[in-house]
Scaffold this active site. Structure first.
Site, short mmCIF file in Angstrom:
data_model
loop_
_atom_site.label_atom_id
_atom_site.label_comp_id
_atom_site.label_asym_id
_atom_site.label_seq_id
_atom_site.Cartn_x
_atom_site.Cartn_y
_atom_site.Cartn_z
N LYS A 112 -12.18 13.21 -6.40
CA LYS A 112 -13.10 14.36 -6.32
C LYS A 112 -14.50 13.99 -6.81
CE LYS A 112 -9.59 17.87 -6.12
NZ LYS A 112 -8.40 16.97 -6.24
C1 LIG Z 1 -7.37 17.06 -5.31
C2 LIG Z 1 -6.46 15.89 -5.22
C3 LIG Z 1 -5.66 15.64 -4.08
C4 LIG Z 1 -5.63 16.59 -2.90
O1 LIG Z 1 -6.83 16.58 -2.16
P1 LIG Z 1 -7.14 17.73 -1.11
O2 LIG Z 1 -8.53 17.50 -0.67
O3 LIG Z 1 -6.97 19.03 -1.85
O4 LIG Z 1 -6.15 17.59 -0.01
C5 LIG Z 1 -4.88 14.50 -4.05
N1 LIG Z 1 -4.84 13.65 -5.10
C6 LIG Z 1 -5.58 13.84 -6.20
C7 LIG Z 1 -5.47 12.87 -7.33
C8 LIG Z 1 -6.42 14.96 -6.31
O5 LIG Z 1 -7.14 15.14 -7.43
#
Ligand SMILES: *Cc1c(COP(=O)(O)O)cnc(C)c1O
Length: 467
Positions: A112
């Site tokens: 993120k």
């Molecule tokens: C947020 C997250 C996901 C999922 O991503 P999306 O964009 O919601 O599909 C997968 N792995 C980790 C470690 C995350 O923080």
């Protein structure tokens, strides 16, 4: 370039307004009216560029001159300058044609950061130009709060208030938030559960006068600019492995469908992608959709990969918009019925269309542990549980052995040390730049589960700057 809502009833907006709006006024999500397209020569020219330069080129068409090229290039360079790896998003080989794209070299060790580091700077830039400020408010069960805090820290036009349930997040998670001592960062430990935290945030947003007075805003996963920033690493990985001459495939561990939708966007812009494999844990609403064409709500179950423990994949609506031939009125209908009944069936033709590009795969916690162990034995690499779901999905659903499969590693193994240690016997160490996390001073305020107290708190923290 302008942006339209997936539900067809909100105003058409330019990039800077979409950035600040987040959700569209009709409840829909903004998408570009038309995808920009790169020629094969333009894609070829991306190969081997430094990440920030590649990122600027890939994203520039989405801005449509709402931000100057020089300003934007500087924001992008600054966003990735602090990452812990020179390549920013390095590729690692696991096996023949089997690759791992490491997206955990940002400040909070999860993917993120790749979008949020830029989002915070974009917010700040656009707000400063308008002489405005915002108060970002959010609740976290532990995982995502730190990425939002790191994105907003020290930004002049932003205050950020993040609520977490007191004593119910891990020590690493708490410290990643509370050791950020910037004066615009306000950590609140609520005496209650994560649901209480979410209800408090909702109550703030539902109080319209308070919302206006404090200029409340969010940086949640439906914000268009987050999708845009995630498109970049699909181009970086694809061109590194031979695109546009050679197609690639991606496996993506998925919760809200934001990350994999960004890959879909890269393909719409011209990157040759053979296949996307969507990995889920036991919370498998997406896998069930790809198995049946029907989307049906289930109960959320806790798993080893908590960032994928979700009930509704909010960004899936962006894909549905295309499956419904960009008919916002029709999609608004479908979403209203889904809300009312907890289920939707898109019909055989749309389901078939989705399956041309997407496959789903589900993996339970035992399977996740087994993959972490097997990959460690075969390669020496430690996978976090989310990344393990992605790797397993790519291997299980791969259509063509001659096309490279790139699995997105979405978190650093040290973010989920217990699961990694249980599977391998190895305790994954935090990277050097975080090694002193347990010695750093913390700042956090404890509040009761009481919306009136929270409102006073927020007013007290941001009143002076908002005035
Ligand atoms: C947020 C997250 C996901 C999922 O991503 P999306 O964009 O919601 O599909 C997968 N792995 C980790 C470690 C995350 O923080």
């Amino acid at each position: 370039m302008t942006y339209v809502s997936t539900r067809g009833q909100a105003p058409v907006l330019a990039f800077d307004d979409v950035l600040l709006a987040g959700l569209a006024r009709d409840g829909g999500l903004y998408v570009p009216q038309e995808w920009p397209r790169f020629s094969a020569a333009e894609i070829r020219a991306l190969a081997g560029l430094p990440y920030a330069e590649l990122a600027t080129r890939v994203m520039l068409p989405f801005l449509d001159r709402t931000i100057s090229e020089d300003d934007f290039a500087a924001l992008v360079a600054d966003s990735y300058a602090g990452f812990g790896h020179a390549a920013v998003a390095p590729l690692k080989q696991l096996d023949r044609g089997d690759w791992l794209l490491e997206l955990f070299h940002g400040p909070t060790l999860a993917f993120k950061d790749y979008a949020l580091q830029l989002l915070g700077r974009l917010f700040d830039h656009v707000l400063a130009r308008r002489g405005a400020r915002v108060t970002i408010v959010g609740a976290t069960s532990g995982d995502t709060g730190s990425a939002a805090i790191e994105a907003c820290r020290d930004r002049a036009a932003i205050d950020i208030v993040i609520l977490h349930p007191k004593g119910r997040v891990s020590e690493v998670q708490r410290r990643q938030m509370t050791t950020v001592l910037s004066s615009n960062v306000h950590n609140v430990a609520v005496e209650g559960t994560f649901d209480d935290c979410q209800d408090l945030v909702k109550a703030l947003f539902n109080d319209q006068p308070f919302r206006d007075e404090m200029a409340l805003s969010a940086v949640n996963s439906i914000n268009w600019a987050r999708i845009m920033a995630q498109i970049v690493y699909y181009f970086a990985a694809g061109t590194a492995l031979g695109a546009p001459e050679r197609p690639v495939s991606f496996a993506v561990p998925t919760g809200n469908f934001g990350n994999v939708y960004a890959g879909y966007g890269a393909r719409a812009m011209g990157l040759p992608v053979e296949q996307f494999v969507v990995g889920s844990n036991r919370n498998d609403i997406l896998t069930r959709f790809f198995d049946s064409g029907e989307m049906a709500l289930g109960e959320v179950m806790p798993t080893l990969s908590p960032s994928m423990d979700i009930q509704v994949s909010s960004n899936f609506e962006r894909l549905l918009f295309d499956l419904y031939d960009r008919d916002g009125a029709a999609l608004a209908d479908v979403m209203a019925r889904f809300r009312a009944t907890g289920a939707m069936n898109v019909g055989a033709a749309r389901w078939k269309k989705a399956l041309e590009l997407f496959d789903g795969f589900r993996l339970d916690d035992d399977g996740t542990q087994a993959v972490i162990r097997d990959v460690y034995r075969a390669t020496g690499e430690l996978l976090d549980p989310h990344s393990a779901v992605g790797v397993a999905a790519g291997r299980a659903r791969r259509r063509r052995a001659d096309i490279p499969m790139i699995s997105l590693a979405t978190a650093h193994p040290a973010k989920f040390p217990a699961a990694v240690e249980a599977a391998t016997g190895i305790h994954p160490a935090l990277p050097a730049r975080l090694a002193d996390l347990f010695e750093r001073p913390e700042r956090c305020d404890v509040l009761p589960n009481d919306v009136a107290v929270l409102k006073d708190y927020v007013k007290g923290k941001v009143a002076k700057v908002a005035a």
